[in-house]
Design an enzyme around this catalytic site. Structure first.
Site, PDB file in Angstrom:
ATOM      1  N   GLY A 113       0.884  -1.378   0.102  1.00 36.23           N
ATOM      2  CA  GLY A 113      -0.149  -0.046  -0.024  1.00 36.23           C
ATOM      3  C   GLY A 113       0.895   1.237   0.104  1.00 36.23           C
ATOM      4  O   GLY A 113       2.045   1.272   0.697  1.00 36.23           O
ATOM      5  N   ALA A 182      14.782  -6.429  24.999  1.00 33.19           N
ATOM      6  CA  ALA A 182      13.813  -7.577  25.285  1.00 33.19           C
ATOM      7  C   ALA A 182      14.108  -8.672  24.388  1.00 33.19           C
ATOM      8  O   ALA A 182      14.116  -9.812  24.461  1.00 33.19           O
ATOM      9  CB  ALA A 182      12.428  -7.294  25.132  1.00 33.19           C
ATOM     10  N   GLY A 269      17.457  -3.068  18.115  1.00 36.23           N
ATOM     11  CA  GLY A 269      16.238  -2.162  17.984  1.00 36.23           C
ATOM     12  C   GLY A 269      15.747  -2.609  16.701  1.00 36.23           C
ATOM     13  O   GLY A 269      15.919  -3.520  15.844  1.00 36.23           O
ATOM     14  N   ASP A 309       4.745   1.437  15.344  1.00 37.51           N
ATOM     15  CA  ASP A 309       6.291   1.654  15.544  1.00 37.51           C
ATOM     16  C   ASP A 309       6.563   2.866  14.838  1.00 37.51           C
ATOM     17  O   ASP A 309       7.768   3.331  15.118  1.00 37.51           O
ATOM     18  CB  ASP A 309       6.895   0.388  15.052  1.00 37.51           C
ATOM     19  CG  ASP A 309       6.790  -0.784  15.770  1.00 37.51           C
ATOM     20  OD1 ASP A 309       6.021  -0.818  17.041  1.00 37.51           O
ATOM     21  OD2 ASP A 309       7.173  -1.812  15.087  1.00 37.51           O
ATOM     22  N   ALA A 317       3.786  -4.034  20.856  1.00 36.43           N
ATOM     23  CA  ALA A 317       2.210  -4.451  20.013  1.00 36.43           C
ATOM     24  C   ALA A 317       1.111  -3.843  21.027  1.00 36.43           C
ATOM     25  O   ALA A 317       0.259  -3.200  20.192  1.00 36.43           O
ATOM     26  CB  ALA A 317       2.330  -6.097  20.220  1.00 36.43           C
ATOM     27  N   HIS A 442      -4.095 -15.792  48.950  1.00 37.64           N
ATOM     28  CA  HIS A 442      -2.900 -16.383  49.324  1.00 37.64           C
ATOM     29  C   HIS A 442      -3.154 -17.773  49.125  1.00 37.64           C
ATOM     30  O   HIS A 442      -4.162 -18.466  49.630  1.00 37.64           O
ATOM     31  CB  HIS A 442      -2.924 -16.255  50.933  1.00 37.64           C
ATOM     32  CG  HIS A 442      -1.661 -16.908  51.510  1.00 37.64           C
ATOM     33  ND1 HIS A 442      -0.604 -16.674  51.304  1.00 37.64           N
ATOM     34  CD2 HIS A 442      -1.694 -18.173  52.293  1.00 37.64           C
ATOM     35  CE1 HIS A 442       0.537 -17.567  52.033  1.00 37.64           C
ATOM     36  NE2 HIS A 442      -0.335 -18.281  52.429  1.00 37.64           N
TER      37      HIS A 442
END
Length: 463
Positions: A113, A182, A269, A309, A317, A442
């Site tokens: 596109g 990450a 990156g 991004d 995401a 708990h």
């Protein structure tokens, strides 16, 4: 065809924006050149988690005796089967997005596109033919790809990016991972867990450098204990790929060092996909690889928007999805608040996991806050002890004056599932005392959040 909305790109920003647009009664189409779901579903978030699960299962087998279970023989990694399972998970998720497109009556236009004048998207199909489509609103959601450095050019064989890392034909015996964000840490953990000798090279002084310093140091210790070689304050100067093994020239604080490895993974990156999509022709402003937008993702050209991004904010995401929804709801005339980028959770899915949101301790002090800091180790957690997962801690930060929940930083088992509690608490402007008085079940790992908050106020019970 004429549409109300055309979205270029079907990643977690694009396809979510399209679905929300359709829900709001807008006639919608998505343009996608590859597979529905984008990088995240096909080559990122989802298939990597499938690989990491295989690594976790293998680790369980290797440590079964710790849980009183004897296994005859030794587990063996079938690397090809591990990769095949990961690809199957990704394919299933992509098919799920196809179903969602049909369910929401969204047209899927296959091809590349490009903006072509006001309200026009040109789509170039794989056979080279082009078609024009009209829309009142065009949303750019073209995402990103693995970033390359001039001295670390990817050849897809010996120097690879994340895409090749999850689809290698055979398991490498050795690997150098460049970058400890990450992506780098997750692949380092995966390959190390299944028997590859892994070295991580990080330019900065700490791994996962965006995390709180205490978390970074704990993860460094944990990964080294697992056998990963970690080199911080180090730079890859060059890589010689002419021999059977890559010779990686690393500049350290002590001088030059040469590492040898079958494969070098570049994880420094991402670069945004802005080339060839018509920004210059239509006059859409961008700077340093990011399209310039306002709080509702409107560009300087009426009717053209950008999310994910390719705009400001974290390249995650869940951020892209939130931006897509915000953008479309504003287009539809709904009242919508801008996204608070300081309340975005970040997660790293190695073992132990890392999760965080809001200010680090250092950032909070630099911002001028007087703070209260609480910390609770999982070694004091009943659930963590029962699960054999005592590594790590929860650290929380509050404004001393008003009790505002400034940030939380976690390292340990399943903390990526726990961080949403803090994100919600911060969204609701919950104070430290509110957290302390919120009864947690708990035994659970999540009790550590309550205990850490209590520690900040001198009320901790189990320390």
């Amino acid at each position: 065809m004429n549409y109300d909305v055309i979205v270029i790109g079907s990643g977690p920003g694009g396809y979510v924006a399209a679905i929300r647009a359709s829900q709001l009664g807008l006639k919608t189409a998505v343009v996608e050149r590859e597979s529905l779901g984008g990088i995240c579903l096909n080559w990122g978030c989802i298939p990597t988690k499938a690989l990491l699960k295989s690594a976790q299962v293998f680790e369980y087998l290797n440590h079964a005796a710790d849980y009183g279970i004897k296994i005859e023989g030794q587990g063996v990694v079938d690397f090809e089967a591990v990769v095949k399972r990961s690809r199957g998970v990704a394919d299933g998720m992509s098919k799920g997005v196809q179903f969602l497109m049909k369910k929401n009556k969204i047209d899927v236009i296959n091809g590349f596109g490009k903006l072509k004048g006001k309200g026009v998207v040109e789509v170039k199909a794989n056979d080279g033919s082009t078609t024009d489509h009209q829309a009142k609103h065009i949303i750019l959601a073209t995402g990103g790809r693995s970033r390359e450095l001039p001295n670390l050019k990817q050849d897809g064989v010996k120097i690879i990016g994340y895409r090749q890392a999850m689809n290698l034909p055979k398991q490498p015996k050795s690997m150098v991972v460049v970058g400890s964000g990450a992506i780098g840490i997750e692949f380092a953990y995966f390959y190390n867990s299944i028997g590859t000798k892994v070295t991580v090279v990080e330019f900065l002084g700490d791994i996962v450098p965006l995390e709180d310093e205490e978390v970074s140091k704990q993860l460094n210790r944990s990964l080294k204990k697992q056998g990963i070689n970690i080199m911080t304050s180090s730079t890859v100067e060059s890589v010689d790929t002419s021999g059977d093994l890559c010779k990686v020239n690393v500049k350290t604080e002590k001088g030059m060092e040469v590492l040898e490895a079958e494969v070098v993974l570049s994880a420094i990156g991402i670069s945004t996909n802005l080339e060839g999509i018509g920004l210059e022709e239509t006059g859409v402003k961008f700077d340093k690889g990011k399209v310039l937008v306002d709080d509702y993702y409107r560009t300087n050209i009426e009717g053209i928007y950008a999310i994910g991004d390719i705009v400001k904010g974290q390249a995650l995401a869940h951020v892209a999805s939130a931006e897509g929804i915000t953008c479309v709801e504003k287009i539809a005339g709904l009242h919508v608040d801008p996204i608070n980028y300081n309340n975005i959770p970040g997660c790293t899915y190695c073992s132990p996991e890392v999760a965080s949101v809001g200010y680090t301790e250092k950032a909070a002090r630099e911002a001028g806050y007087e703070i209260k800091v609480g910390k609770f180790p999982f070694s004091a957690s009943g659930k963590a002890s029962a699960a054999g997962a005592k590594e790590g801690f929860v650290k929380v930060i509050f404004d001393a004056k008003y009790g505002e929940f400034l940030g939380a930083h976690m390292i340990g088992a399943n903390v990526t599932e726990m961080i949403a509690e803090v994100v919600t608490a911060r969204k609701l402007e919950t104070t430290g005392h509110d957290v302390i008085k919120t009864v947690h079940p708990h035994p659970t790992m999540s009790e550590a959040i309550m205990e850490a908050a209590a520690d900040a106020y001198g009320e901790v019970i189990h320390l």
